[in-house]
Design an enzyme around this catalytic site. Structure first.
Site, PDB file in Angstrom:
ATOM      1  N   LYS A  34       0.819  -1.209   0.000  1.00 58.17           N
ATOM      2  CA  LYS A  34       0.000   0.000   0.000  1.00 58.17           C
ATOM      3  C   LYS A  34       0.855   1.262   0.000  1.00 58.17           C
ATOM      4  CE  LYS A  34      -0.211   0.944   4.552  1.00 58.17           C
ATOM      5  NZ  LYS A  34      -0.496   1.851   5.581  1.00 58.17           N
ATOM      6  N   THR A  35       1.971   1.248   0.707  1.00 57.18           N
ATOM      7  CA  THR A  35       2.828   2.429   0.694  1.00 57.18           C
ATOM      8  C   THR A  35       3.399   2.640  -0.699  1.00 57.18           C
ATOM      9  OG1 THR A  35       3.389   1.951   2.987  1.00 57.18           O
ATOM     10  CG2 THR A  35       4.728   3.590   1.859  1.00 57.18           C
ATOM     11  N   ASP A 220      -3.729   7.925   4.017  1.00 58.01           N
ATOM     12  CA  ASP A 220      -3.167   6.639   4.405  1.00 58.01           C
ATOM     13  C   ASP A 220      -3.953   6.096   5.597  1.00 58.01           C
ATOM     14  OD1 ASP A 220      -1.416   4.515   4.554  1.00 58.01           O
ATOM     15  OD2 ASP A 220       0.102   5.609   5.701  1.00 58.01           O
ATOM     16  N   GLU A 221      -4.008   4.789   5.758  1.00 60.08           N
ATOM     17  CA  GLU A 221      -4.696   4.165   6.902  1.00 60.08           C
ATOM     18  C   GLU A 221      -6.104   4.735   7.083  1.00 60.08           C
ATOM     19  OE1 GLU A 221      -3.342   1.671   8.289  1.00 60.08           O
ATOM     20  OE2 GLU A 221      -1.195   1.971   8.685  1.00 60.08           O
ATOM     21  N   GLN A 251      -7.839  -4.078   9.472  1.00 54.45           N
ATOM     22  CA  GLN A 251      -6.729  -3.673  10.333  1.00 54.45           C
ATOM     23  C   GLN A 251      -7.084  -2.464  11.187  1.00 54.45           C
ATOM     24  OE1 GLN A 251      -2.613  -4.129   8.690  1.00 54.45           O
ATOM     25  NE2 GLN A 251      -3.715  -4.412   6.765  1.00 54.45           N
ATOM     26  N   ARG A 612       1.720 -10.175  10.472  1.00 56.43           N
ATOM     27  CA  ARG A 612       3.054  -9.560  10.524  1.00 56.43           C
ATOM     28  C   ARG A 612       4.130 -10.553  10.120  1.00 56.43           C
ATOM     29  NH1 ARG A 612       1.624  -5.395   9.361  1.00 56.43           N
ATOM     30  NH2 ARG A 612      -0.345  -6.479   9.139  1.00 56.43           N
TER      31      ARG A 612
END
Length: 765
Positions: A34-35, A220-221, A251, A612
């Site tokens: 995503k980044t 973002d997020e 998330q 993770r």
DNA sequence: CTTATTGCCATTTTT
DNA sequence: TGGCAATAAG
């Protein structure tokens, strides 16, 4: 250029990056890049669509994320990002408010300070005291929580509606608290957002200025936005309509701070023409890890289902381990860590140990300490929370803004200079009575024109006033010479002889040394920003709570096992992940039992932890766990039962063979006696649990899964002849009976697990 | 004003 | 269990 920019991307990523104008919603699973999408999108807008960098605003939650995005965008664009706006919600708002300070409510100036939660608490204490509220019953923290919730929802003091006595207290405190903030020329973090929204909403000129500029707004997020934040980006993007929101409902783990993942759904409603792009290819984990994670998250409702996939087929099974106690759990973790190093060639830095609550870090830490395996704990007291740093920053704040009474009270007798509570009170009353403000009061006291307090303490007060006034002269020379902040800082520490004061507030010579180093680090920070205006510097400090200028001693840190909470783990990845304390009551946490939304969030937390891992997952729980001074038998997390058996190995089930009858005896023996040993029920669950057989057996019958259709349901009020009234927190089948967890009002009894058939409880309608 | 004592409380925490 | 903050005493 276009080929370059898009060539390394998968089709979904490419769609997102090269989407045209209008609203775009990117639902990005964990590890889906995503980044990458965000940074490439920025590069695409500038390089391909010819958008000037200053027309782009990218919003993040953390400074770290903002910094990373900036540097990656910069390298994609060969440094051509001048004017690009990347920042956190709070820093962007703080900047807007500083530039548009004229449009702030009266009483506020460009030199406003930002109060952190400690400052807020200190301020709220004065409010509570004035209101004659019992701070034990209504703690400042809880009231602040209520106010924060309101601000996140953009609810003003006047609009705030109470629904019970507690919220009524909040309703009364809210306006007083706001007035106090204004008296101190201070804003809290929530105010930064709310006031910016209010300003943009109500002030046509300001709104147009920022809307016109914000040709493209990237978020973002997005799943972590609260109402105020969502409103903010809608306002900013309101003219051009180019909103690019990236997030993942699964998330969302910050609901307790006001985050509302339903904003993702709301976005689709607000922008029905929005393009929705799913990023489902995962570049991080093995298929086994993804399958395990998916088995957890698929149980949640109100989400966009995703089919994460990876090229990393197979992988090793998820290891589930039962330890006897938390101590042995720690030993097991360390043992596994060493085996991974020896046999599979991992480094310490490849390994993370995660847990739901910080309290678990202690026993884990003990195990690492005992064996000498290097570790570091993420979290703890941040740099700016340290006493010595707060003291010095408080001085700078008072120099900048003498009306900041919270900071003033902090330093007026630090280092000790003979100004006690009484003097302080007299001084404040005196200033209030004169009605001319703190700066003028200090000036008058400094040059001896006025003397509010006589005698020894009066002299001390006068010296303090002179100190502040002198330092102000250095900070603000009058002509437009910019002040070197380092000069100010050095003069400050010298005048107050802060270093000499350190032994008084330290317990060991090492602590003195540590504080000294922190002060050096702060000086380094000041020096690196020495050309900033003082108010800008202070804002910078307030908005960078995470920054840790001190690099702790060398290579140990560089290669060590990471211990951190599941929350802190979001956004990170490790080849090997341990999750400790996978027990009902810890994960999911007991506080979430009574509320389906909170339980869903616990599930997401588990999901975040699992995703993770690149290669290996280890999940452990203890048979009995000492926590907060008492040792309690524990139950494996209900989430474990959701992972299909074919994905796991281990799960030592030493006592699986206990008969039903024995298990039942175990479960009930604490119910009828010894109220002094609460919560010691429910062992039967452990004996019944078998994570491997789970999938093949009838789930509802064999597993500790909350089952609807039983007599007691979470939220019900019940009466027990011995324990009094309480609230049902959980209920599940246990053999032929129902095992009910009840939190009794009487704290002496607390949370108990009872067998319904024998407990003789009554449901209170 | 500092120091000792007691009592209470204990999810998570990007700003 | 232990850490902190309010309270009491030196």
């Amino acid at each position: 250029m276009a080929a370059d920019l898009l060539s390394g991307l998968n089709p979904a990523q490419r769609d997102a990056v090269s989407a045209g104008t209008g609203a775009v919603l990117v639902l990005a699973g964990p590890g889906s890049g995503k980044t990458r999408v965000l940074t490439h999108r920025i590069a695409y807008l500038i390089g391909e669509m010819g958008i000037p960098p200053r027309g782009i605003m990218a919003v993040t939650f953390t400074n770290k994320a903002a910094a990373e995005m900036r540097s990656r965008a910069e390298s994609l664009l060969d440094g051509h990002i001048d004017g690009l706006q990347i920042g956190t919600f709070h820093s962007i708002c703080a900047r807007i408010l500083r530039i548009e300070a004229d449009h702030l409510p009266s009483g506020y100036g460009r030199d406003y300070v930002i109060y952190d939660s400690d400052d807020q608490t200190a301020l709220m204490k004065t409010v509570v005291a004035e209101m004659r509220i019992d701070p034990k019953k209504f703690s400042p923290g809880r009231i602040l929580n209520g106010i924060s919730g309101a601000k996140n929802e953009l609810i003003t003091p006047a609009e705030y509606a109470s629904s019970d006595y507690f919220t009524e207290i909040v309703k009364r405190a809210y306006p007083i608290y706001q007035e106090r903030l204004r008296n101190n020329n201070a804003l809290d973090f929530d105010d930064l957002l709310m006031m910016t929204v209010t300003m943009l909403r109500d002030d046509e000129i300001v709104r147009q200025k920022y809307q016109r500029r914000s040709e493209h707004v990237l978020i973002d997020e997005f799943q972590d936005t609260n109402t105020a934040q969502y409103k903010l980006i809608r306002l900013l993007g309101g003219y051009h309509g180019n909103l690019f929101a990236v997030g993942d409902e699964d998330q969302s783990i910050y609901a307790f701070r006001g985050a509302d993942y339903r904003n993702v759904q709301q976005f689709r409603k607000d922008y029905p023409e929005a393009r929705v792009i799913l990023l489902e290819q995962n570049y991080r984990s093995t298929q086994i890890v993804l399958d395990a994670a998916r088995s957890i998250i698929d149980k949640n409702k109100n989400r966009t289902p995703k089919q994460l996939f990876t090229d990393k087929e197979g992988g090793s099974l998820v290891t589930v381990h039962e330890a006897y106690s938390e101590g042995e759990e720690g030993e097991w973790v360390v043992e596994r860590v060493r085996a991974l190093m020896r046999r599979q060639g991992y480094s310490y830095r490849d390994i993370a140990v995660m847990y739901r609550i910080n309290a678990l870090s202690r026993t884990l830490e003990d195990a690492f300490k005992a064996t000498g395996v290097p570790y570091r704990i993420v979290g703890g007291v941040s740099f700016y929370q340290r006493r010595e740093i707060r003291d010095l920053v408080a001085y700078l704040r008072v120099i900048n803004n003498p009306i900041d009474t919270i900071s003033l009270n902090r330093i007026i007798n630090t280092p000790t200079r003979g100004i006690g509570d009484k003097t302080v009170t007299t001084f404040h009353d005196w200033v209030a009575a004169r009605g001319r403000g703190y700066l003028e009061a200090l000036e008058a006291i400094a040059n001896g024109t006025l003397i509010p307090v006589t005698g020894r303490s009066g002299k001390a007060l006068a010296e303090f006033a002179s100190l502040i006034i002198d330092l102000r002269k250095i900070a603000f020379p009058g002509d437009d010479t910019p002040t070197d902040l380092t000069v100010l800082f050095d003069e400050l520490t010298a005048r107050i002889r802060y270093v000499a004061y350190l032994p008084e507030i330290s317990t060991t010579p090492e602590q003195v040394q540590e504080r000294l180093e922190n002060i050096q680090a702060l000086r380094g920070l000041v020096s690196s920003k020495k050309d900033l205006r003082l108010d800008d510097f202070l804002a910078d400090v307030s908005l960078n709570t995470e920054a840790e200028p001190v690099e702790e001693s060398g290579e140990q840190i560089a290669n060590s096992v990471t211990l951190l909470t599941l929350h802190a783990a979001k956004g990170l990845e490790y080849p090997v992940v341990f999750i400790a304390g996978v027990e009902d009551g810890l994960l999911p946490h007991s506080r979430s039992f009574a509320d389906a939304d909170e339980m869903a969030e616990e599930r997401r937390l588990m999901y975040v932890g699992l995703t993770r891992a690149r290669d290996h997952l280890f999940l452990s729980y203890a048979f009995r766990r000492s926590l907060y001074g008492e040792s309690i038998p524990s139950i494996p997390s209900r989430f474990l039962a959701d992972i299909p058996a074919h994905l796991t190995e281990g799960a030592s089930l030493k006592v699986r063979h206990m008969t039903e009858r024995e298990a039942y005896k175990e479960a009930t023996r604490w119910d009828s006696d010894t109220p002094s040993r609460p919560a010691q029920t429910g062992r039967a669950k452990i004996f019944e649990f078998d994570s491997r057989a789970a999938a093949s057996k009838d789930r509802a019958a064999s597993l500790p899964t909350p089952t609807p259709g039983l007599k007691y349901k979470p939220g019900m009020h019940v009466y027990h002849p011995k324990f009094g009234t309480g609230i049902v927190v959980d209920s599940r089948r246990s053999g032929s009976d129902e095992e009910v967890s009840v939190r009794f009002e009487d704290k002496q009894f607390g949370l108990k697990r009872l067998m319904a058939e024998f407990a003789n409880m009554r449901i209170i309608p």
